[in-house]
Scaffold this motif. Structure first.
Motif, mmCIF file in Angstrom:
data_model
loop_
_atom_site.group_PDB
_atom_site.id
_atom_site.type_symbol
_atom_site.label_atom_id
_atom_site.label_comp_id
_atom_site.label_asym_id
_atom_site.label_seq_id
_atom_site.Cartn_x
_atom_site.Cartn_y
_atom_site.Cartn_z
ATOM 1 N N ASP A 78 -0.421 6.827 -1.578
ATOM 2 C CA ASP A 78 -0.031 7.285 -2.920
ATOM 3 C C ASP A 78 -1.219 7.818 -3.704
ATOM 4 O OD1 ASP A 78 2.863 6.237 -2.902
ATOM 5 O OD2 ASP A 78 1.694 4.459 -2.381
ATOM 6 N N GLN A 136 -3.824 -0.913 -6.298
ATOM 7 C CA GLN A 136 -2.398 -0.742 -6.024
ATOM 8 C C GLN A 136 -1.749 -2.035 -5.549
ATOM 9 O OE1 GLN A 136 -0.952 2.887 -4.294
ATOM 10 N NE2 GLN A 136 0.471 1.836 -2.962
ATOM 11 N N LEU A 189 4.064 2.733 -2.207
ATOM 12 C CA LEU A 189 4.966 2.510 -3.336
ATOM 13 C C LEU A 189 6.424 2.772 -2.961
ATOM 14 C CD1 LEU A 189 2.913 3.880 -6.378
ATOM 15 C CD2 LEU A 189 3.150 1.514 -5.558
ATOM 16 N N ASN A 221 -3.935 5.995 -4.638
ATOM 17 C CA ASN A 221 -4.566 4.979 -5.480
ATOM 18 C C ASN A 221 -5.537 4.125 -4.663
ATOM 19 O OD1 ASN A 221 -2.912 5.455 -7.941
ATOM 20 N ND2 ASN A 221 -1.254 4.788 -6.597
ATOM 21 N N LYS A 256 -6.881 0.961 -3.032
ATOM 22 C CA LYS A 256 -6.038 -0.051 -2.407
ATOM 23 C C LYS A 256 -5.981 -1.358 -3.193
ATOM 24 C CE LYS A 256 -5.500 -2.441 2.051
ATOM 25 N NZ LYS A 256 -6.052 -2.563 3.428
ATOM 26 N N ALA A 292 2.591 4.515 -11.880
ATOM 27 C CA ALA A 292 3.722 3.934 -11.154
ATOM 28 C C ALA A 292 4.962 4.822 -11.203
ATOM 29 C CB ALA A 292 4.054 2.552 -11.711
ATOM 30 N N THR A 341 0.827 -1.206 0.000
ATOM 31 C CA THR A 341 0.000 0.000 0.000
ATOM 32 C C THR A 341 0.863 1.258 0.000
ATOM 33 O OG1 THR A 341 -0.187 0.180 2.425
ATOM 34 C CG2 THR A 341 -1.812 -1.210 1.282
ATOM 35 N N LEU A 372 -0.615 -2.371 -9.349
ATOM 36 C CA LEU A 372 0.346 -1.288 -9.535
ATOM 37 C C LEU A 372 1.670 -1.561 -8.831
ATOM 38 C CD1 LEU A 372 0.480 1.400 -11.029
ATOM 39 C CD2 LEU A 372 -0.161 2.545 -8.895
ATOM 40 N N ALA A 373 1.619 -2.093 -7.602
ATOM 41 C CA ALA A 373 2.864 -2.396 -6.881
ATOM 42 C C ALA A 373 3.697 -3.447 -7.610
ATOM 43 C CB ALA A 373 2.549 -2.826 -5.447
ATOM 44 N N THR A 380 -4.754 4.653 -0.845
ATOM 45 C CA THR A 380 -3.440 4.480 -0.229
ATOM 46 C C THR A 380 -2.781 5.839 -0.035
ATOM 47 O OG1 THR A 380 -2.210 4.373 -2.318
ATOM 48 C CG2 THR A 380 -3.215 2.319 -1.508
ATOM 49 N N ASN A 437 -8.587 3.400 -10.873
ATOM 50 C CA ASN A 437 -8.676 3.566 -9.429
ATOM 51 C C ASN A 437 -10.109 3.552 -8.902
ATOM 52 O OD1 ASN A 437 -6.098 3.787 -8.000
ATOM 53 N ND2 ASN A 437 -5.659 5.433 -9.447
#
Length: 283
Positions: A98, A105, A62, A100, A102, A279, A60, A109-110, A96, A149
């Motif tokens: 960031d 991400q 980045l 985004n 959750k 990202a 959560t 995304l992570a 999150t 998102n």
């Protein structure tokens, strides 16, 4: 050194931990790097499988993923196989740090960011990237590049299905862009596995499937799901499985098991550029 260097994310529990155990028993020549959210659980699995290294990371954040990539690059000089296996389904929509959603991400995304940050050691090794997807990609998944998102609409299972469909688009996009550099990407559905999945979601279907005796009938044991993941991590691309495809457990997905967006090359390209933008990496 003989054997592969294999990085297993989502390795503190579920099919990630099971895959690590099975690889350690059957292929002790392989070098394992175990990654999980819980430092304590990850360390326990790492001791059990005699891992070369282990790291805890919170997807959560980045910045945690960037630190994780740096830690992995500092511990190994090559990566032969990377399992993008971390993920989960959650309850109410949560943003999150960031900014985004959750589910998106953590599930997409992570790992998208981590893979990009590990491209150099992947190129130095066998370059296998295995994305864990789900049957929900077919039944409820629909990738909207303009709403990754879920700011317009949100439901826990829909967000999860969208992210797991995006895992397939991610694998196909990675294959198209980096196969000439020796990257062999694949996505697979491990089957409906009896694990702690969905612990943060109180939806009726999730409770019935994962927290009642029905799980013994409807779900496969984690050992089988872990074996499916290990199959791709230890197999030979082009021999045991074909890069760029989506698999239902160990067999190529049939048309009825695939979402039609999987073959939309224009969508995959738009998705790739939007995910890269979010990202903060080059598309």
């Amino acid at each position: 050194m003989t054997g592969r260097t294999i990085v297993v994310t989502g390795g503190s529990d579920g099919i990630g931990a099971e895959a690590a155990r099975q690889i350690a028993r059957a292929r002790p020549e392989h070098r394992l790097v175990v990654v999980g959210r819980s430092a304590q659980k990850t360390a326990a699995v790492a001791r059990e499988v005699a891992a070369a290294a282990h790291f805890a990371a919170d997807y959560t954040r980045l910045d945690d993923v960037r630190r994780l990539a740096a830690d992995i690059r500092g511990s190994v000089d090559r990566i032969d196989a990377l399992a993008n296996n971390a993920g989960g389904i959650f309850g109410e929509r949560t943003a999150t740090v960031d900014g985004n959603e959750k589910t998106f991400q953590v599930n997409l995304l992570a790992p998208f960011l981590l893979t990009h940050l590990l491209l150099e050691p992947l190129r130095a090794g066998d370059g296998i990237v295995v994305n864990t997807s789900s049957a929900s990609a077919r039944f409820v998944g629909k990738v909207d590049v303009n709403d990754l998102n879920h700011e317009k609409t949100y439901a826990p299972m829909r967000a999860y299905g969208d992210a797991k469909l995006a895992n397939i688009l991610f694998a196909r996009g990675l294959h198209a862009r980096y196969r000439s550099a020796g990257i062999n990407a694949v996505a697979f559905d491990p089957g409906n596995v009896r694990t702690g999945f969905g612990a943060e979601n109180d939806g009726l279907l999730t409770r019935l499937l994962y927290r009642t005796p029905l799980s013994r009938l409807a779900l496969i044991p984690p050992e089988r799901g872990g074996a499916n993941l290990a199959h791709f991590l230890t197999g030979t691309p082009g021999v045991d499985w074909e890069p760029g495809l989506f698999y239902s457990q160990r067999k190529p997905a049939r048309p009825w098991q695939n979402n039609r967006q999987v073959n939309d090359e224009a969508l995959i390209d738009r998705f790739w550029h939007r995910a890269a933008q979010l990202a903060g990496v080059e598309p």
